[in-house]
Scaffold this motif. Sequence first.
Motif, mmCIF file in Angstrom:
data_model
loop_
_atom_site.group_PDB
_atom_site.id
_atom_site.type_symbol
_atom_site.label_atom_id
_atom_site.label_comp_id
_atom_site.label_asym_id
_atom_site.label_seq_id
_atom_site.Cartn_x
_atom_site.Cartn_y
_atom_site.Cartn_z
ATOM 1 N N ARG A 1 -14.526 38.863 -28.816
ATOM 2 C CA ARG A 1 -14.536 37.433 -29.207
ATOM 3 C C ARG A 1 -13.978 36.527 -28.121
ATOM 4 O O ARG A 1 -14.130 35.314 -28.188
ATOM 5 N N THR A 2 -13.293 37.107 -27.111
ATOM 6 C CA THR A 2 -12.783 36.275 -26.018
ATOM 7 C C THR A 2 -13.728 36.268 -24.816
ATOM 8 O O THR A 2 -13.424 35.633 -23.810
ATOM 9 N N CYS A 3 -14.838 37.006 -24.923
ATOM 10 C CA CYS A 3 -15.774 37.084 -23.789
ATOM 11 C C CYS A 3 -16.918 36.086 -23.978
ATOM 12 O O CYS A 3 -17.540 36.052 -25.032
ATOM 13 N N LEU A 4 -17.194 35.299 -22.954
ATOM 14 C CA LEU A 4 -18.268 34.320 -23.024
ATOM 15 C C LEU A 4 -19.345 34.694 -22.023
ATOM 16 O O LEU A 4 -19.059 34.868 -20.838
ATOM 17 N N PRO A 5 -20.582 34.827 -22.498
ATOM 18 C CA PRO A 5 -21.677 35.199 -21.593
ATOM 19 C C PRO A 5 -21.788 34.217 -20.436
ATOM 20 O O PRO A 5 -21.695 33.002 -20.623
ATOM 21 N N LEU A 6 -21.956 34.777 -19.256
ATOM 22 C CA LEU A 6 -22.034 33.972 -18.040
ATOM 23 C C LEU A 6 -23.508 33.686 -17.761
ATOM 24 O O LEU A 6 -24.296 34.613 -17.577
ATOM 25 N N PRO A 7 -23.898 32.399 -17.739
ATOM 26 C CA PRO A 7 -25.314 32.083 -17.481
ATOM 27 C C PRO A 7 -25.758 32.624 -16.119
ATOM 28 O O PRO A 7 -24.947 32.757 -15.203
ATOM 29 N N ASP A 8 -27.063 32.910 -16.001
ATOM 30 C CA ASP A 8 -27.612 33.495 -14.769
ATOM 31 C C ASP A 8 -27.287 32.699 -13.520
ATOM 32 O O ASP A 8 -27.055 33.258 -12.466
ATOM 33 N N GLY A 9 -27.286 31.369 -13.633
ATOM 34 C CA GLY A 9 -27.084 30.538 -12.445
ATOM 35 C C GLY A 9 -25.667 30.534 -11.906
ATOM 36 O O GLY A 9 -25.402 29.926 -10.871
ATOM 37 N N LEU A 10 -24.732 31.184 -12.608
ATOM 38 C CA LEU A 10 -23.331 31.142 -12.185
ATOM 39 C C LEU A 10 -22.871 32.496 -11.675
ATOM 40 O O LEU A 10 -23.267 33.541 -12.184
#
Length: 348
Positions: free
Chosen positions: A135-144
């Motif tokens: 729940r503390t992990c946020l998916p990192l968008p491809d562009g980042l």
Amino acid sequence: MTTMNGVRLPGNSTVEHVRLEVPEPGPGQVLLAMKASSICGSDIRAIYREHLGHGPEAYQNVVAGHEPAGQVVAVGPDCKRLREGDRVAVYHISGCGVCDECRSGYMIGCTSPHRAAYGWQRDGGHAEFLLAEERTCLPLPDGLSFADGALVSCGFGTAYEALLRLEVSGRDQLLVTGLGPVGLAAAMLGRALGAGPIIGTDVSPERLAIAERLGLVDHAVPAGDEAAGLIAELTGGQGCAATVDCSGNAQARLLALRSTRTWGRCAFVGEGGQVTLDVSQELIHRQITLYGSWVTSLRHMSELLQNLVRWNLRPDVTVTDRFALADAGDAYQLADAGTAGKVAIVFD
Ligand SMILES: [Zn+2]
Ligand SMILES: [Zn+2]
């Protein structure tokens, strides 16, 4: 691999390299291979030099690093979303999940004994692997990049939250006092939200130069006796509608407040220390709204990650120095000097 390298911060401006078991994810947890783990001013102020903290800032001799980003390599039972291979940034506090602050996404404000911040009370990002709550992990968008993600985990998230609190928009001139990593972030994101001109101050000529070189400020003003007059001149004698102190220094806080125009808004983000002010003259009679703002929420961090892609902005341009984990001592020494941009430990 069953063991891994990690770094702790025993105090006295030293780092300690340790060899640790690679943890196994339990229910609702994932194991991340660390890719980037940047250094925050709080690590320097409250852990590296000496262990200052109490309560949420009490350092419990864990693996340091509260700005982690990495890739999921193992998923524990009962995870709902993450899969092996996912790239994530980590919101740096794991709260109890059931108090009002946690429910509104501000796990930073959780006061339960179950609350633990990565790098403070539970192992953080300065190791080859990190055990994280899903729940503390946020998916990192491809562009980042992973470094982008690490920077959002604390510094950029904190800057974004303060700007949201101030409701910064194209109607505002923006003053940022303190051009360390959080100040650079506030300048970059303030412009994306439409503010301008962006004025930045710092005592360090190196940091003023970094802000100018990256084009994050329109005016880099050396902190000191002349600063207030210069800022007044740049704003037609009125000051800025929105101001944010990212330094934690008393003089800089007063400069931010005094450079806020009548009916303007000021936020204090830089941690520590004290400030004395003439409340009637500086605050009440000038109709100023003064905010304290601490870190950000899960929701706003997720929103920021997506906005960075929309805005075509890369936080990692503020990283001036990258180090391998084995050179963490050099990384901390440099970050402590207060002249660099962002300092990050990177893997691979
Ligand atoms: Zn931090
Ligand atoms: Zn809680």
